[in-house]
Enzyme design. Structure first.
Site, PDB file in Angstrom:
ATOM      1  CB  CYS A  82      -0.865  -0.165   1.211  1.00  0.00           C
ATOM      2  SG  CYS A  82       0.088   0.114   2.785  1.00  0.00           S
ATOM      3  CB  THR A  91      -5.733   2.741   9.258  1.00  0.00           C
ATOM      4  OG1 THR A  91      -4.424   1.743   9.783  1.00  0.00           O
ATOM      5  CG2 THR A  91      -5.305   3.922   9.798  1.00  0.00           C
ATOM      6  CB  SER A 142       3.440  -5.990   4.494  1.00  0.00           C
ATOM      7  OG  SER A 142       2.627  -7.268   4.860  1.00  0.00           O
ATOM      8  CD  GLU A 183      -3.495   1.829  12.868  1.00  0.00           C
ATOM      9  OE1 GLU A 183      -3.423   1.138  11.828  1.00  0.00           O
ATOM     10  OE2 GLU A 183      -4.711   2.587  12.863  1.00  0.00           O
ATOM     11  CG  ASN A 233      -2.723  -6.025   5.225  1.00  0.00           C
ATOM     12  OD1 ASN A 233      -2.866  -6.258   4.148  1.00  0.00           O
ATOM     13  ND2 ASN A 233      -1.514  -5.781   5.926  1.00  0.00           N
ATOM     14  CB  SER A 275       0.848  -9.551   7.217  1.00  0.00           C
ATOM     15  OG  SER A 275      -0.182  -8.813   6.646  1.00  0.00           O
ATOM     16  CG  HIS A 305       2.101  -0.496  12.598  1.00  0.00           C
ATOM     17  ND1 HIS A 305       1.880  -1.622  11.559  1.00  0.00           N
ATOM     18  CD2 HIS A 305       2.979  -0.855  13.255  1.00  0.00           C
ATOM     19  CE1 HIS A 305       2.692  -2.380  11.965  1.00  0.00           C
ATOM     20  NE2 HIS A 305       3.458  -1.921  13.029  1.00  0.00           N
TER      21      HIS A 305
HETATM   22 FE1  F3S Z   1      -1.076   3.548   5.473  1.00  0.00          FE
HETATM   23 FE2  F3S Z   1      -3.223   2.373   4.511  1.00  0.00          FE
HETATM   24 FE3  F3S Z   1      -1.077   1.265   4.397  1.00  0.00          FE
HETATM   25  S1  F3S Z   1      -2.990   3.204   6.609  1.00  0.00           S
HETATM   26  S2  F3S Z   1       0.213   1.829   5.979  1.00  0.00           S
HETATM   27  S3  F3S Z   1      -1.764   3.091   3.404  1.00  0.00           S
HETATM   28  S4  F3S Z   1      -2.871   0.042   4.789  1.00  0.00           S
END
Ligand code: F3S
Length: 280
Positions: free
Chosen positions: A12, A161, A261, A125, A219, A217, A73
Site C-alpha cells: 500500500c 486504519t 506488506s 497502531e 491485513n 500480517s 503503523h
Molecule cells: Fe497506511 Fe493504509 Fe497502508 S493506513 S500503511 S496506506 S494500509
C-alpha cells in the site's frame, strides 16, 4: 489455466513510502535501525538487513547518535519521548493515514468525548492511538463488545486504519444508542477497503484463490478470511515453496491477491510458478 491478479495486490502507499524512507536513510551517520520490522514480511526485512538497516525490538539497545526509523503503523507518544530523551535520531515513516487516527483520538479526547476505538487492542497502531487520548477510552473488536459497553454522555468513535468498513458502521449503529451525542471520524484507510473489495470480487469468479503474504500480517490474514467465505479453495501462501502442496487443474481459473506488506517480486514468483506448474 487462467490467472486473475488483483490490481490492488501488494504494497500500500504507506508501506511503499516507509520502505523508500528507510532506503534513503542509508547515508546517515551511525547505525540505522527500524523499531520492529518495517513491514510484516521476512523477505523485505532480510533485504534491508543486508543493506545495513537492522531491526531493534528494545529501545534500550539503542544509544546516542543512532538513527531509528519509525515504521508505518507508528509508535506511542511515550516511545517518541523516550527516544528523543536518549538523543537518538528519529526518522518518522508513520503512514499519514495512521497519523490521522492519532490526531482524531487526541482531538476527540480534548473535546471531552469518551473515545471508542474499533480495533485490535494488541496491535501497535491501537497502542499508538491510545497514547494520544487524555480522557477515558474503550476498545471494541466486534458488535458484542460494543453492546456490552456502558452508556456515556459523549462518544467519539474511530477505527484502526485496517478495520472492516461495514463492521465500523454496524458498531456505530450500536454506539448511537449508548450516548446522548456521538461523533464519528472515519479513519479507515481506502487501500485496505479497495484491496478487500477487489479480492472479494475476484474470489467469486475463480476456482482457486491465492492470498500471498506474511503469516503475521493482520491485513493479509483478513484478506484470506474474507476470500475463504467466498471461494472454498482459498490458500494462504507465504512463499512460492508452499505452492507445491496445492493441486492445480488445467481448467482452473486462479485468483491472486496479496497483503499490504507483500512485495511485487513475490507475486511475480507465484505467477512464474503457475506458468510452469504441472497440472493434474
Ligand atoms: Fe497506511 Fe493504509 Fe497502508 S493506513 S500503511 S496506506 S494500509
Amino acid at each position: 489455466i487462467k490467472v486473475i491478479v488483483a490490481k490492488n495486490a501488494g504494497f500500500c502507499f504507506g508501506v511503499e513510502r516507509a520502505i523508500s524512507i528507510a532506503k534513503e536513510s542509508l547515508g546517515e551517520n551511525g547505525k540505522v535501525y527500524t523499531y520492529g520490522p518495517i513491514i510484516h514480511n521476512p523477505h523485505v526485512v532480510n533485504q534491508l538487513e543486508k543493506s545495513g538497516i537492522s531491526v531493534v525490538n528494545d529501545l534500550d539497545n539503542l544509544k546516542k547518535g543512532d538513527t531509528v526509523i519509525i515504521r508505518s503503523h507508528g509508535i506511542t507518544k511515550y516511545m517518541y519521548e523516550e527516544i528523543e530523551s536518549k538523543e537518538i535520531k528519529i526518522i518518522d515513516a508513520t503512514c499519514p493515514f495512521v497519523k490521522k487516527a492519532y490526531n482524531a483520538a487526541r482531538e476527540l479526547s480534548h473535546e471531552g468525548y469518551s473515545v471508542v476505538i474499533f480495533g485490535d487492542k494488541f496491535h501497535p497502531e491501537v497502542e499508538g492511538i491510545i497514547s494520544y487520548i487524555e480522557g477515558d477510552y474503550h476498545i471494541v473488536s466486534d458488535i458484542n463488545e460494543a453492546l456490552s459497553l456502558n452508556c456515556y454522555n459523549k462518544i467519539g468513535y474511530l477505527a484502526q486504519t485496517t478495520q472492516d468498513r461495514k463492521l465500523f458502521q454496524d458498531i456505530f449503529e450500536v454506539l448511537k444508542n449508548k450516548c446522548s451525542k456521538i461523533k464519528k471520524v472515519d479513519t479507515i484507510c481506502n487501500a485496505t477497503f479497495q484491496r478487500q473489495n477487489e479480492a472479494k470480487d475476484i474470489a467469486g469468479k475463480v476456482d482457486l484463490m491465492l492470498i500471498i503474504g506474511g503469516r503475521n500480517s493482520a491485513n493479509t490474514k483478513r484478506l484470506y478470511q474474507i476470500c475463504c467465505k467466498i471461494c472454498e479453495k482459498t490458500y494462504f501462501v507465504e512463499s512460492v515453496e508452499e505452492l507445491k502442496n496445492i493441486k492445480f487443474k488445467k481448467d482452473y481459473k486462479v485468483g491472486i491477491s496479496a497483503g499490504a506488506s507483500t512485495p511485487n517480486y513475490l507475486i511475480n514468483e507465484v505467477l512464474d510458478y503457475l506458468n510452469e506448474v504441472e497440472y493434474v
